[in-house]
Design a protein around this motif. Structure first.
Motif, short mmCIF file in Angstrom:
data_model
loop_
_atom_site.label_atom_id
_atom_site.label_comp_id
_atom_site.label_asym_id
_atom_site.label_seq_id
_atom_site.Cartn_x
_atom_site.Cartn_y
_atom_site.Cartn_z
N TRP A 102 0.84 -1.20 0.00
CA TRP A 102 0.00 0.00 0.00
C TRP A 102 0.88 1.25 0.00
O TRP A 102 0.64 2.19 -0.76
N ARG A 103 1.87 1.26 0.87
CA ARG A 103 2.73 2.45 1.00
C ARG A 103 3.60 2.65 -0.23
O ARG A 103 3.82 3.80 -0.64
N ARG A 104 4.09 1.57 -0.82
CA ARG A 104 4.88 1.71 -2.04
C ARG A 104 4.03 2.29 -3.17
O ARG A 104 4.48 3.16 -3.91
N ALA A 272 -0.27 8.32 11.78
CA ALA A 272 -1.50 7.71 12.26
C ALA A 272 -2.63 7.90 11.25
O ALA A 272 -3.47 7.01 11.06
N HIS A 273 -2.67 9.07 10.62
CA HIS A 273 -3.74 9.34 9.66
C HIS A 273 -3.65 8.42 8.44
O HIS A 273 -4.67 7.92 7.95
N LEU A 274 -2.44 8.17 7.98
CA LEU A 274 -2.28 7.30 6.81
C LEU A 274 -2.74 5.87 7.12
O LEU A 274 -3.27 5.19 6.25
N LEU A 275 -2.54 5.44 8.35
CA LEU A 275 -3.03 4.11 8.75
C LEU A 275 -4.55 4.02 8.59
O LEU A 275 -5.09 2.95 8.26
N GLN A 276 -5.24 5.13 8.80
CA GLN A 276 -6.70 5.14 8.67
C GLN A 276 -7.16 5.23 7.22
O GLN A 276 -8.11 4.55 6.81
N VAL A 277 -6.47 6.06 6.44
CA VAL A 277 -6.95 6.39 5.09
C VAL A 277 -6.48 5.42 4.02
O VAL A 277 -7.24 5.04 3.12
N LEU A 278 -5.21 5.03 4.09
CA LEU A 278 -4.59 4.36 2.95
C LEU A 278 -5.24 3.03 2.54
O LEU A 278 -5.36 2.77 1.34
N PRO A 279 -5.67 2.16 3.47
CA PRO A 279 -6.29 0.92 2.99
C PRO A 279 -7.47 1.16 2.07
O PRO A 279 -7.60 0.50 1.02
N ALA A 284 -9.61 1.74 -3.63
CA ALA A 284 -10.39 2.51 -4.60
C ALA A 284 -9.60 2.83 -5.87
O ALA A 284 -10.19 2.92 -6.95
N TYR A 285 -8.27 2.97 -5.78
CA TYR A 285 -7.48 3.48 -6.91
C TYR A 285 -6.44 2.52 -7.46
O TYR A 285 -5.86 2.78 -8.51
N LYS A 286 -6.18 1.40 -6.81
CA LYS A 286 -5.05 0.55 -7.19
C LYS A 286 -5.15 0.01 -8.62
O LYS A 286 -4.13 -0.21 -9.28
N ASP A 287 -6.34 -0.19 -9.11
CA ASP A 287 -6.52 -0.77 -10.47
C ASP A 287 -6.84 0.29 -11.52
O ASP A 287 -7.09 -0.07 -12.68
N LEU A 288 -6.82 1.55 -11.14
CA LEU A 288 -7.14 2.63 -12.07
C LEU A 288 -5.87 3.23 -12.67
O LEU A 288 -4.78 3.07 -12.11
#
Length: 293
Positions: A102-104, A272-279, A284-288
């Motif tokens: 996710w982070r990469r 901490a915020h990225l832990l909440q948002v990134l998953p 939503a965007y990984k295949d776009l």
């Protein structure tokens, strides 16, 4: 930071998006995920003031603590050093459910613009999602990867200035740790223990592109956490940078205790915020397409 309390859970008031940004589908990841201050234990440590100088990691030993096991004497704190440079160390843990992929992916996604935002002077919403109170813009210098550096524009005052677009531009450059003391044997030991280390140095500019005094040296290190997930020990030495195989002092680097406390607080909030948002963002965007709005 202006805090808003709803249902006894305080969160931070964030800047309003522009009409153009609100129209983007990705804006929901800015508006629908509250930004929270440091947790009570972190805030207690921050409010206690600087750590003891003797507990800081001297820059001449900046790679010594890259170990599969064990911890420095202090793992979360900040202090001014006797020579006028600044230091902080930030400890954090990601849960077992966290995926490094996710982070990469996010590192590539937020350093490029969506198709509707290319060429506009509105900053980069993809970067703002990470820390809405301080982030404005972020991009690869060459438009594709970090080989030529990464440009950023942000403030580090926790929203006090009210306008992140008025921050100080910076360019970060990757450092090859093998050129600065990491032996092949140590690198193999770390890799076999699933430890990851990377370093960058930062230089700063004014809004017209003229270089300003000052350099920062950043070292990021993560490894498996004994309690599950991964733990990170990230350090920054403000007033130092790499040159010709050595870490050298830049005495013209501006830094004080207030700045150090703001930076570690900023980093704590955004981590901490990225832990909440990134998953959810990744899903939503990984295949776009990479420039999808």
């Amino acid at each position: 930071m202006e805090l808003i309390t709803e249902n006894c859970m305080p969160h931070i008031k964030v800047p309003e998006l522009s009409p153009e940004e609100k129209a983007l589908p990705s804006s929901c990841f800015y508006t629908d995920y509250p930004l929270y201050p440091p947790n009570p234990l972190q805030q207690q440590i921050l409010d206690a003031g600087p750590m003891r100088v003797e507990d800081a990691i001297p820059v001449e030993h900046w790679l010594d603590w890259l170990q599969p096991h064990g911890y420095p004497r202090v793992v979360y704190g900040y202090t001014m050093m006797p020579d006028g440079s600044g230091f902080y160390i930030e400890y954090s843990v990601t849960p077992p459910t966290w995926k490094s992929a996710w982070r990469r992916w996010y590192g590539k996604w937020y350093n490029q613009y969506s198709r509707s935002m290319k060429g506009k002077k509105l900053g980069n919403l993809r970067y703002k999602i990470w820390n809405p109170i301080d982030h404005w813009d972020h991009r690869f210098i060459n438009g594709e990867n970090d080989k030529d550096g990464v440009w950023s524009l942000e403030t580090l005052d926790l929203g006090a200035g009210g306008d992140p677009s008025c921050g100080i531009p910076a360019i970060s450059h990757q450092i090859n740790l093998r050129d600065y003391g990491l032996t092949a044997e140590k690198q193999r030991e770390l890799e076999e223990a699933d430890c990851r280390a990377e370093a960058v140095y930062e230089e700063f500019f004014d809004q017209d592109g003229n270089q300003l005094p000052g350099h920062h040296l950043v070292l990021r290190f993560s490894r498996p956490c004994p309690l599950g997930g991964r733990e990170s020990l990230n350090c920054e030495w403000m007033g130092w940078y790499p040159r010709d195989g050595k870490i050298v002092r830049d005495p013209d680097t501006p830094v004080d205790e207030t700045y150090l406390k703001n930076v570690i607080t900023h980093n704590t909030i955004e981590r901490a915020h990225l832990l909440q948002v990134l998953p959810d963002l990744y899903e939503a965007y990984k295949d776009l397409p990479m420039d999808e709005d």
